[in-house]
Scaffold this active site. Structure first.
Site, short mmCIF file in Angstrom:
data_model
loop_
_atom_site.label_atom_id
_atom_site.label_comp_id
_atom_site.label_asym_id
_atom_site.label_seq_id
_atom_site.Cartn_x
_atom_site.Cartn_y
_atom_site.Cartn_z
N TRP A 358 30.96 36.73 47.96
CA TRP A 358 31.91 35.96 48.78
C TRP A 358 32.62 36.83 49.80
O TRP A 358 33.30 36.33 50.68
CB TRP A 358 32.93 35.25 47.88
N ASP A 359 32.43 38.14 49.71
CA ASP A 359 33.03 39.07 50.66
C ASP A 359 32.70 38.67 52.11
O ASP A 359 33.53 38.82 53.01
CB ASP A 359 32.50 40.48 50.44
N GLU A 487 40.26 40.55 39.23
CA GLU A 487 39.31 40.62 38.12
C GLU A 487 39.84 41.41 36.93
O GLU A 487 39.13 41.59 35.94
CB GLU A 487 37.99 41.21 38.62
N LYS A 592 44.11 44.02 40.54
CA LYS A 592 43.05 44.78 41.20
C LYS A 592 43.09 44.60 42.72
O LYS A 592 42.87 45.54 43.48
CB LYS A 592 41.69 44.34 40.65
N GLN A 593 43.33 43.38 43.15
CA GLN A 593 43.31 43.07 44.58
C GLN A 593 44.15 41.81 44.82
O GLN A 593 44.56 41.15 43.88
CB GLN A 593 41.89 42.83 45.07
#
Length: 752
Positions: A358-359, A487, A592-593
């Site tokens: 999906w990046d 994640e 994580k992000q």
């Protein structure tokens, strides 16, 4: 953080060869041309640790999924890019002994990737007894003739005695992947030919049991220069070799050239077709000298840079970072082949299997919209449209209606084998829809969204409508058992970002349904009753919030964690993913992000300044940025909040993530899709570029340590130059019709 290359605005250059950093050096000097790519490994023998990797766009293999406990719905195979037949290797011998910089004494070493020209050079002087030979290697993958690899070796006898130089030029199918499930090889040799200075090898991927294609490749090399052919000798079962040699007097020089044409069954169906095409391409490349081919390469890259270069004055570190990222992005994908997409590692390594994530839709689409023709992004959207049947298959595997786009894929079928990622991280479905919205908003093109794009939107909407469940106790629709973008938390309930995107997808698809014709609605079987159900779900979708903190809650239970900031973690325990157990990570509050903040970024102008600030101030201190995708989102949001120092800090991290090996994981390849982040941080962050109500808007600032910056963007048939410095902002319309923009809140009409 580790820096092994010197600061230079246009080059990645080093004068050190540290065996401990060899893989890192190979990753950073990777080259590609969208059709194929390779790591910066040496052509000649190197007996110490190295990762030789050559990859061909769209050529992959379905490796059998292996898990201890099979669960219904698991993908049958894990798709992965495979190491191609090695057409790069040469064995250089000096007085009969192979040159090996892992063993030999050498001096004057330099490796340099010229990003302006797309050329990798390396030079050194090797010492063997009294013999001293200077070797210079120049190699590139042509962006003019995509099937062409070219390498020139220049030899100079800088010692005090005559020497004999011998080059064994190879095409070798005896290659392995680093991450295969088994110690198996993926290439069978179908045929080979060899003559004094030429050689060919045709190989095919081994059979598989999953109905996915077998790929054929043909490599044909032509060797030339000042060296003369010697006896062919014996070649191994899986290789062809040309051996050429010369005697060099003291002070004498000689050149050797190796050119290889690479064709695949993606373009030519039969072996005969491959043979014929390869012969024609060999004849075509032979019409030009090596220097002419270099000139063509330089000219073609110059045209790319003319459109997309971002210039930064006053900070060479920042300048090198953005150019490195743009160079590697355009080496991986330039929109010339609609069958291809952008793998997270591109052509620089095998991690993530070389597949599509999906990046692309989340991070790459905005960059390509602005730096290339809109047809490039249209191709990216069509890539997903053509894989819509696979998305329906993926949903059906889970017992769900509609279309579930894969987390990892080559052909639309999910081929990733981690349950908590593959079938819980369903938020990617929303990003596929968001890319259609983003394309439509930026280009003004309504044709795609009301035709092929609508098919995709309806499939996604139907998935969300079936994946939600109704909580009678709360009179709300909810989504349980998911993994959000963060994640570091799996199998959570009511992830705000996932629920928000599901709600938005249903709303957006319903809005577009009002614009399509009755025939299209009938074709998809979309009636008013189904749309009414979508509206009911939208009206009652549960979005967790905390009124006291003024934030959107990442998921149910997040606020019950031990909420200590990242600053409380001892430095020697970072990065977490290399120091903590998975259990420890999952129980922690560390992110994580961007997760909640990813959703705010997507719809940045739909949230109030107070909402943006409260959520940024709450979540950023818990974020470890151990995803390469994280810093750019935080840079854009920080800039929007006028937190300029934080925005610049995050820019530095995203721009130099690989150059400075921030996360200690660049050895196995570059983070290609996240390289868009440096451009996003500058253009959407520092320059504040938005499209609001069909109007282009800018609210720029200049980082304290910069003198200024400049970039070009394409927008609805226009080409604009944006120059921002300490004196102010100047926006010029270089081509296209007049355009009214808004700069710092004031409308300006631009004229070419």
């Amino acid at each position: 953080m580790k820096r092994i290359f010197e600061i230079d605005p246009w080059k990645i250059i080093s004068h050190d060869l540290n065996p401990a950093d060899k893989r890192l050096q190979e990753s950073m000097t990777s080259i590609g041309n969208e059709y194929m790519g390779m790591r910066g490994m040496f052509e000649e023998k190197y007996s110490a640790d190295s990762h030789k990797g050559i990859y061909l766009g769209g050529v992959w293999f379905p490796d059998k999924t292996r898990v201890g406990w099979w669960k219904n719905g698991y993908p049958e195979y894990f798709g992965k890019v495979i190491n191609a037949v090695d057409f790069v290797s040469v064995d250089i011998k000096l007085n009969g002994e192979s040159i090996d910089l892992a063993q030999d004494k050498y001096s004057d070493f330099e490796v340099s990737l010229d990003m302006q020209k797309g050329i990798l050079t390396r030079t050194y002087t090797v010492h063997k007894g009294e013999a001293k030979l200077k070797v210079t290697s120049t190699r590139f993958l042509s962006i003019v003739l995509k099937e062409l690899y070219a390498n020139r070796l220049e030899f100079e006898n800088v010692g005090s005695v005559p020497v004999r130089v011998e080059v064994a030029s190879k095409i070798d199918a005896d290659v392995y992947n680093e991450d295969a499930n088994y110690d198996e090889q993926f290439w069978n040799v179908l045929g080979k030919e060899v003559s004094a200075k030429e050689g060919r090898l045709i190989a095919q991927t081994i059979p598989n049991n999953f109905g996915t294609p077998q790929f054929m490749t043909e490599m044909a090399m032509f060797n030339s220069g000042d060296l003369e052919a010697v006896d062919l000798g014996q070649t191994a079962e899986k290789e062809v070799v040309n051996t050429l040699a010369t005697e060099l007097a003291v002070g004498a020089k000689a050149n050797f050239e190796k050119r290889v044409i690479v064709t695949t069954s993606r373009d030519y169906e039969t072996k005969a077709d491959l043979d014929q095409a390869t012969s024609k391409l060999l004849d075509l490349q032979a019409e030009k000298t090596f220097d002419q081919l270099l000139a063509d390469q330089e000219e073609a890259w110059a045209k790319r840079w003319q459109k997309a270069d971002v210039t930064i004055s006053g900070n060479d570190e920042a300048q090198q970072g953005i150019r490195f990222n743009l160079f590697q992005l355009f080496s991986t994908y330039y929109g010339d082949d609609a069958r291809l997409n952008i793998g997270p590692k591109g052509f620089t390594g095998e991690k993530y299997g070389g597949a599509t994530y999906w990046d692309t839709e989340a991070f790459a689409v905005p960059l390509y919209l602005a730096t290339a023709d809109q047809s490039v992004t249209r191709n990216l959207l069509e890539y997903r449209y053509k894989q819509l049947p696979g998305a329906y298959h993926n949903a059906k595997q889970q017992g769900l209606k509609g279309a579930l786009y894969p987390m990892v894929t080559f052909n639309g079928i999910e081929c990733h084998n981690e349950w908590e990622i593959t079938f819980e991280e369903i938020h990617r479905n929303g990003t596929i829809a968001y890319a259609i919205y983003n394309y439509t908003r930026y280009t003004g093109d309504q044709e795609y969204v009301t035709h092929d794009g609508f098919d995709v939107l309806v499939g996604i909407a139907r998935f969300w409508a079936d994946r939600v469940h109704y909580s009678q106790r709360n009179d709300k629709y909810m989504i349980h058992g998911v993994t959000g973008p963060n994640e570091y938390e799996n199998n959570v309930n009511n992830n705000w970002y996932t629920n928000m995107l599901a709600k938005w997808c249903l709303t957006y698809t319903d809005e577009i349904a009002a614009k399509v014709g009755e025939d299209k609605l009938a074709e998809l079987g979309l009636n008013q009753a189904e749309r009414d159900k979508w509206r009911e779900i939208v009206a009652k979708m549960y979005l967790p919030e905390d009124e006291e903190l003024g934030i959107f809650v990442q998921h149910d239970g997040f606020l019950d964690k031990d909420l200590r900031p990242v600053s409380a973690i001892p430095a020697d325990q970072l990065p977490l993913n290399q120091n903590w157990s998975w259990d420890h990570i999952l129980r922690s509050p560390y992110i994580k992000q961007a997760d909640v903040l990813q959703g705010i970024y997507y719809f940045i102008d739909k949230f109030s300044p107070a909402q943006k600030k409260a959520n940024f101030d709450f979540y950023e201190p818990f974020t470890v940025h151990e995803s390469s995708l994280s810093p750019s989102i935080h840079a854009v949001l920080a800039a929007d909040l006028h937190e300029e120092d934080k925005a610049v800090e995050m820019y530095s991290r995203t721009a130099r993530l690989d150059l400075d090996n921030y996360n200690n994981d660049t050895n196995d390849g570059l983070h290609i899709t996240s390289m868009t982040g440096s451009w996003l941080a500058i253009v959407q962050g520092f320059a504040g570029m938005r499209v609001i109500d069909d109007q282009l808007v800018f609210n720029p600032f200049v980082p304290k340590d910069w003198d200024g910056y400049n970039f070009h963007i394409n927008f609805r048939g226009r080409l604009l130059s944006v120059n921002v410095d300490k004196a102010g902002t100047k926006i010029d319309l270089l081509a296209g019709d007049d355009l009214t923009i808004k700069l710092n809140g004031t409308e300006e009409t631009l004229t070419a």
